[in-house]
Structure formats: structure tokens, C-alpha cells
Design a protein around this motif. Structure first.
Motif, short mmCIF file in Angstrom:
data_model
loop_
_atom_site.label_atom_id
_atom_site.label_comp_id
_atom_site.label_asym_id
_atom_site.label_seq_id
_atom_site.Cartn_x
_atom_site.Cartn_y
_atom_site.Cartn_z
N SER A 239 0.86 -1.44 0.05
CA SER A 239 0.11 -0.41 -0.30
C SER A 239 1.14 1.31 -0.06
CB SER A 239 -1.03 -0.47 1.34
OG SER A 239 -1.93 1.32 1.44
N ILE A 240 0.68 2.30 -1.25
CA ILE A 240 1.61 3.42 -1.29
C ILE A 240 0.77 4.29 -0.26
CG2 ILE A 240 2.26 5.38 -2.51
CD1 ILE A 240 3.24 2.71 -3.14
N ALA A 241 -0.48 4.41 -0.26
CA ALA A 241 -0.84 5.27 1.00
C ALA A 241 -0.57 5.33 2.33
CB ALA A 241 -2.37 5.13 0.96
N TRP A 242 -0.51 3.64 3.12
CA TRP A 242 0.08 3.37 3.71
C TRP A 242 1.55 3.98 4.31
CZ3 TRP A 242 -3.15 3.92 8.10
CH2 TRP A 242 -4.03 3.47 7.94
N ALA A 243 2.57 3.93 3.66
CA ALA A 243 4.07 3.80 3.54
C ALA A 243 3.97 5.63 3.06
CB ALA A 243 3.93 2.97 1.55
N TRP A 244 2.69 6.34 2.63
CA TRP A 244 3.12 7.81 2.61
C TRP A 244 2.98 8.64 4.16
CZ3 TRP A 244 5.70 11.54 0.07
CH2 TRP A 244 6.21 10.81 -1.17
N TYR A 245 1.70 7.51 4.90
CA TYR A 245 1.00 8.13 5.35
C TYR A 245 2.21 8.17 6.97
CZ TYR A 245 -2.12 7.88 10.12
OH TYR A 245 -2.32 8.41 11.04
N TYR A 246 2.28 6.58 6.89
CA TYR A 246 3.72 6.22 8.92
C TYR A 246 4.63 6.53 7.97
CZ TYR A 246 0.08 3.64 11.06
OH TYR A 246 -1.16 3.10 11.58
N GLY A 247 5.52 7.26 6.43
CA GLY A 247 6.81 8.07 6.65
C GLY A 247 6.71 9.17 6.66
N LEU A 248 5.35 9.88 6.62
CA LEU A 248 5.48 11.62 6.99
C LEU A 248 5.09 11.75 8.65
CD1 LEU A 248 4.34 14.11 6.25
CD2 LEU A 248 2.41 13.38 6.35
N PHE A 249 4.72 10.51 9.04
CA PHE A 249 4.56 10.39 10.69
C PHE A 249 6.08 10.28 11.26
CE2 PHE A 249 2.97 9.87 14.33
CZ PHE A 249 1.71 9.12 14.87
N VAL A 250 6.91 8.88 10.49
CA VAL A 250 7.71 9.25 10.83
C VAL A 250 8.81 10.42 10.29
CG1 VAL A 250 10.28 7.80 10.41
CG2 VAL A 250 8.41 6.19 10.52
N ALA A 251 8.74 11.15 9.65
CA ALA A 251 9.80 12.06 9.63
C ALA A 251 9.53 13.24 10.54
CB ALA A 251 9.55 12.45 8.22
N ILE A 252 7.98 13.36 10.43
CA ILE A 252 7.64 14.37 12.13
C ILE A 252 8.13 13.80 12.65
CG2 ILE A 252 5.47 15.72 12.64
CD1 ILE A 252 4.29 15.35 10.05
N VAL A 253 8.11 12.88 13.55
CA VAL A 253 8.09 12.18 14.64
C VAL A 253 9.56 12.51 15.17
CG1 VAL A 253 8.23 10.30 16.74
CG2 VAL A 253 6.50 10.80 15.69
N HIS B 51 9.84 16.36 15.70
CA HIS B 51 9.36 17.10 17.11
C HIS B 51 10.59 16.07 18.65
CE1 HIS B 51 6.53 18.12 19.38
NE2 HIS B 51 6.57 17.35 20.63
N ALA B 52 11.21 14.86 18.06
CA ALA B 52 11.21 14.16 19.34
C ALA B 52 13.10 14.95 19.48
CB ALA B 52 11.65 12.72 19.50
N SER B 53 13.96 15.09 18.21
CA SER B 53 15.26 14.93 18.29
C SER B 53 14.83 16.89 18.98
CB SER B 53 15.74 15.93 16.96
OG SER B 53 14.77 16.44 15.96
N ILE B 54 14.28 17.57 18.06
CA ILE B 54 14.37 18.98 19.00
C ILE B 54 13.86 18.60 20.95
CG2 ILE B 54 12.84 21.48 19.45
CD1 ILE B 54 12.77 20.74 16.39
N GLY B 55 13.13 18.30 20.98
CA GLY B 55 12.54 17.60 22.37
C GLY B 55 14.12 17.40 23.38
N VAL B 56 14.71 16.47 22.81
CA VAL B 56 15.92 16.01 23.16
C VAL B 56 17.11 16.63 23.41
CG1 VAL B 56 18.12 13.95 22.57
CG2 VAL B 56 15.54 13.40 22.59
N ARG B 57 17.45 18.24 23.06
CA ARG B 57 18.12 19.10 21.99
C ARG B 57 17.53 19.72 23.34
NH1 ARG B 57 18.28 23.87 22.58
NH2 ARG B 57 19.98 25.28 21.11
N ASN B 58 16.10 20.06 23.85
CA ASN B 58 16.44 20.98 24.76
C ASN B 58 16.61 20.35 25.67
OD1 ASN B 58 15.63 22.75 22.96
ND2 ASN B 58 12.72 22.23 23.07
N GLY C 49 22.34 13.95 15.74
CA GLY C 49 22.52 11.77 15.16
C GLY C 49 20.89 10.78 16.29
N PHE C 50 20.55 11.47 17.45
CA PHE C 50 18.89 10.59 17.49
C PHE C 50 17.85 10.55 17.06
CE2 PHE C 50 15.01 10.63 20.12
CZ PHE C 50 14.86 10.09 20.72
N GLY C 51 18.24 12.28 16.06
CA GLY C 51 16.86 12.62 14.58
C GLY C 51 17.02 11.73 13.73
#
Length: 109
Positions: free
Chosen positions: A47-61, A64-71, A90-92
Motif C-alpha cells: 500500500s503506497i498510501a500507508w507507506a506515505w502516511y507512516y513515512g510522514l509520521f516517522v519524519a515528523i516524529v 519533533h523528538a530530536s528538538i525535544g531531546v536537544r532541549n 544523531g538521535f533524530g
């Protein structure tokens, strides 16, 4: 925290909200219908749709998480801001690579 990172973290949080809601809705749907892991994988395979959806999810997370870890590193440890930024990047990147691998496993399996 500098203003640019503040805005990026708030923007990624706003983008994550609908993605998380859909993800939780899918979990509820799957559990209510008694779907097994095999059932779920058969629906996501190729499923290309699920790949795009969760790929976007992974990129955004990852952002978001790497900025939080830095802080956290800057505020709670003796690490200098520049070094904390490197660790956070590196974490991101690690989080992104693991997430892409998981998405590929679910979509390509």
C-alpha cells in the motif's frame, strides 16, 4: 530555546495531532474487528498510501523528538548547546532510519 526551534517543535506537534488520531482510530478498528497481525499486514502490504502516511509520521516524529531531546540536554545536563544539537541530530537520524525500516517492514512484507 531559540525561536526557530520553538516554532518547528510547535508546528510538528500540530501536524502530529491528526496523524495520532488516525493511528489510534485504526488501532481501535483493528481490535474491535478481531484482526490479527497477519490480517493487518495483508491489508498494508504494497500500500503506497500507508507507506506515505507512516513515512510522514516517522519524519515528523523524528524532527519533533530530536528538538525535544536537544532541549532536555541543554536544560538538564552540562553539555554545551552545540554538542547537544549534534547529539539531537544523531538521535533524530537514528529515529528516522529505524522508523523507515519499520514502515518498509510493514508495507513491503
Amino acid at each position: 530555546m531559540n525561536v526557530r526551534l520553538y516554532i518547528w517543535q510547535r508546528a510538528t506537534a500540530a501536524l502530529l495531532l491528526p496523524l495520532i488520531i488516525v493511528h489510534i482510530a485504526v488501532i481501535f478498528y483493528a481490535t474491535r474487528h478481531g484482526m490479527t497481525a497477519a490480517d493487518i499486514l495483508s491489508r498494508t502490504r504494497g500500500s503506497i498510501a500507508w507507506a506515505w502516511y507512516y513515512g510522514l509520521f516517522v519524519a515528523i516524529v523524528s524532527i519533533h523528538a530530536s528538538i525535544g531531546v536537544r532541549n532536555v540536554l541543554v536544560e538538564w545536563s552540562p553539555i554545551a548547546e552545540r554538542r547537544a544539537g549534534r547529539y539531537a541530530i544523531g538521535f533524530g537520524l537514528l529515529l528516522f532510519m529505524l522508523g523507515v525500516r519499520a514502515v518498509a517492514a510493514v508495507v513491503l512484507s
